[in-house]
Design a protein around this motif. Structure first.
Motif, PDB file in Angstrom:
ATOM      1  N   THR A  99       0.454  -1.319  -0.049  1.00  0.00           N
ATOM      2  CA  THR A  99      -0.031   0.104   0.538  1.00  0.00           C
ATOM      3  C   THR A  99       0.809   1.104  -0.545  1.00  0.00           C
TER       4      THR A  99
ATOM      5  N   GLU B 246      -3.085   0.984  -3.848  1.00  0.00           N
ATOM      6  CA  GLU B 246      -2.440  -0.632  -3.878  1.00  0.00           C
ATOM      7  C   GLU B 246      -1.896  -1.386  -4.356  1.00  0.00           C
TER       8      GLU B 246
ATOM      9  N   GLN C 132       4.684   6.792   0.810  1.00  0.00           N
ATOM     10  CA  GLN C 132       4.948   6.110   2.538  1.00  0.00           C
ATOM     11  C   GLN C 132       4.456   4.992   2.128  1.00  0.00           C
TER      12      GLN C 132
ATOM     13  N   ASN D 184       3.512   0.904   2.887  1.00  0.00           N
ATOM     14  CA  ASN D 184       3.548  -0.336   3.562  1.00  0.00           C
ATOM     15  C   ASN D 184       3.872  -1.094   3.072  1.00  0.00           C
ATOM     16  N   TRP D 185       4.872  -1.901   3.498  1.00  0.00           N
ATOM     17  CA  TRP D 185       5.974  -3.558   2.614  1.00  0.00           C
ATOM     18  C   TRP D 185       4.486  -4.495   3.198  1.00  0.00           C
TER      19      TRP D 185
ATOM     20  N   GLN E 155       1.982  -4.422   3.555  1.00  0.00           N
ATOM     21  CA  GLN E 155      -0.102  -3.752   2.634  1.00  0.00           C
ATOM     22  C   GLN E 155      -0.994  -2.977   3.266  1.00  0.00           C
TER      23      GLN E 155
ATOM     24  N   THR F 186      -0.990  -2.836  10.093  1.00  0.00           N
ATOM     25  CA  THR F 186      -0.464  -1.537  10.616  1.00  0.00           C
ATOM     26  C   THR F 186       0.994  -1.843  11.179  1.00  0.00           C
ATOM     27  N   GLN F 187       1.343  -0.152  12.280  1.00  0.00           N
ATOM     28  CA  GLN F 187       2.543  -0.807  12.867  1.00  0.00           C
ATOM     29  C   GLN F 187       2.392  -1.585  13.677  1.00  0.00           C
TER      30      GLN F 187
ATOM     31  N   ARG G 229       8.351   0.397  11.912  1.00  0.00           N
ATOM     32  CA  ARG G 229       7.791   1.188  10.861  1.00  0.00           C
ATOM     33  C   ARG G 229       8.347   1.044   9.298  1.00  0.00           C
TER      34      ARG G 229
ATOM     35  N   THR H 104       5.769  -0.804   7.610  1.00  0.00           N
ATOM     36  CA  THR H 104       5.092  -0.711   7.323  1.00  0.00           C
ATOM     37  C   THR H 104       4.369   0.950   7.325  1.00  0.00           C
ATOM     38  N   GLN H 105       5.261   1.673   7.300  1.00  0.00           N
ATOM     39  CA  GLN H 105       5.572   3.674   6.784  1.00  0.00           C
ATOM     40  C   GLN H 105       7.529   4.156   6.099  1.00  0.00           C
ATOM     41  N   SER H 106       6.830   3.004   5.965  1.00  0.00           N
ATOM     42  CA  SER H 106       8.902   2.935   5.031  1.00  0.00           C
ATOM     43  C   SER H 106       8.765   4.518   4.556  1.00  0.00           C
TER      44      SER H 106
END
Length: 413
Positions: A220, A231, A267, A269-270, A272, A275-276, A336, A339-341
């Protein structure tokens, strides 16, 4: 003066499809296609990597219309008349069988765009459609002086080209994203939405994706500071990121990203949809399960190994460290990154050779039951000359087929 019943300006997908369908329905009409270049159907030839992504296996009109960032509302009605199933039948009736790939894209079974090009050229010849290349349109009007106003709606069009002048009763513009043709349409009374690139990839330089060229995974991704989110598969390239997830973002966010001058942050999210907090729980479980191993030994969470290694490094984790030795801070940092790279985008690149733009004739000025101009009677518009564009996957061609068919239907009646 060369006189025709129908002149079609633009020798591409929409132009040929329109001409052939008109000729089949009204064989007595004299039809010509005017193409500014020396070759016709050039975009068809290179589309889909030379295989021609003819359409997409989406058979519900409402769902199909959702693939168009610009044109979604306007195309819903037309799709009830002519859409994917009709396209498949149209080509099969002319000896071209299509196949569906896993992602829904449809190609000729030959895997060659030449199959589609040859079909169009054969049909044009069969129906005595004159194909006039190297005819660059210079001006359009309604009398020999090329006035921009009509005395009567029945007045013919006069078309001036680099190789002579033409006269016609019906004019069809299928010229794609051609600023010169948009300018002529403005003179005829249409308003034009300025063009910006639509389908493009993101230029990114970041250690987290170094050495990962060719790697693809489901993600995502969102553009920070905007509502743009997407996504699907993301492909890492030597210049940055591509793949359906990025291309969808580029299409839906075309104008917003242009306003940002293609300098923004995304950002990824690997994992997808996790959540973190979910990721942190998974990592704590892995810490218990693999206490004596290095996190570098095996990729986890179904991620490609090279990506997993890069994310470990980005989280400050050393190769000699064992799972049991990971601190809470390191685990939080890794969760982080998973999910928030964050990545800085600095520019864009054209997606393959498929240059698509958002922009064109204002859609409020077109009757989408017939694709006829509301400003100029007997003027029709199809394809990317309109402010319609789609995500990648054969949808832009489907717009061309639908518009061409409805124009032919309107001229027949």
């Amino acid at each position: 003066m060369n006189k025709f019943d129908i002149l079609i300006v633009g020798g591409g997908a929409a132009g040929f499809f329109t001409a052939i369908n008109i000729a089949e329905k009204r064989p007595s009409l004299k039809i010509a296609i005017l193409e500014r270049g020396k070759d016709v159907l050039t975009k068809v030839k290179i589309s889909g990597g030379g295989r021609c992504n003819v359409t997409h296996a989406e058979f519900i009109p409402k769902e199909l219309s959702k693939k168009y960032p610009r044109g979604q509302k306007e195309l819903l009605g037309p799709f009830h008349t002519f859409m994917t199933g009709d396209t498949i039948a149209w080509f099969e009736e002319r000896g071209v069988e299509l196949k569906i790939e896993e992602d829904g894209r449809m190609f000729p079974i030959t895997d060659s765009s030449s199959t589609i090009v040859d079909c169009f050229l054969k049909e044009a010849h069969k129906h005595n459609i004159e194909v006039l290349s190297n005819h660059s349109v210079q001006d359009v009007g309604f009398d020999s002086a090329f006035a921009k106003a009509r005395i009567s709606n029945e007045d013919p069009f006069y078309v001036k080209t680099s190789k002579g002048d033409f006269i016609c009763n019906h004019l069809v513009m299928t010229t794609g994203s051609n600023p010169k043709m948009w300018s002529l349409l403005q003179k005829l009374g249409h308003s034009i939405t300025d063009a910006v690139p639509s389908l493009f990839t993101f230029n990114i330089k970041d250690e987290k994706i170094d050495g990962l060229m060719g790697l693809a995974t489901n993600v995502t991704v969102k553009v920070l500071g905007t509502k743009q989110k997407s996504e699907g598969p993301l492909l890492i390239t030597h210049w940055g990121m591509s793949g359906p997830a990025i291309l969808k973002l580029s299409a839906w966010g075309a104008r917003e990203l242009a306003d940002l001058k293609y300098q923004f942050e995304i950002q990824v999210n690997w994992l997808q949809f996790l959540t973190q907090e979910d990721a942190l729980d998974e990592l704590l479980e892995l810490k218990l399960q693999h206490a004596k191993q290095s996190p570098f030994t095996y990729a986890q969470l179904e991620l490609p190994k090279r990506l997993w290694h890069n994310l470990l490094i980005a989280s400050g984790i050393q190769q000699a460290t064992k799972w049991a030795e990971l601190t809470k801070t390191q685990l939080q940092s890794l969760s982080r990154e998973l999910t928030q790279s964050r990545f800085r985008v600095s520019g864009k690149s054209t997606f393959k050779e498929e240059f698509v733009t958002a922009g064109g004739v204002n859609l409020k000025e077109v009757n989408f039951k017939t694709f006829e101009s509301k400003k100029v009677p007997n003027l029709y518009l199809a394809g990317e000359v309109l402010n319609i564009d789609a995500i990648t996957g054969g949808f832009n061609f489907q717009n061309a087929w639908t518009g061409g068919y409805l124009i032919a239907q309107a001229i027949e009646s």
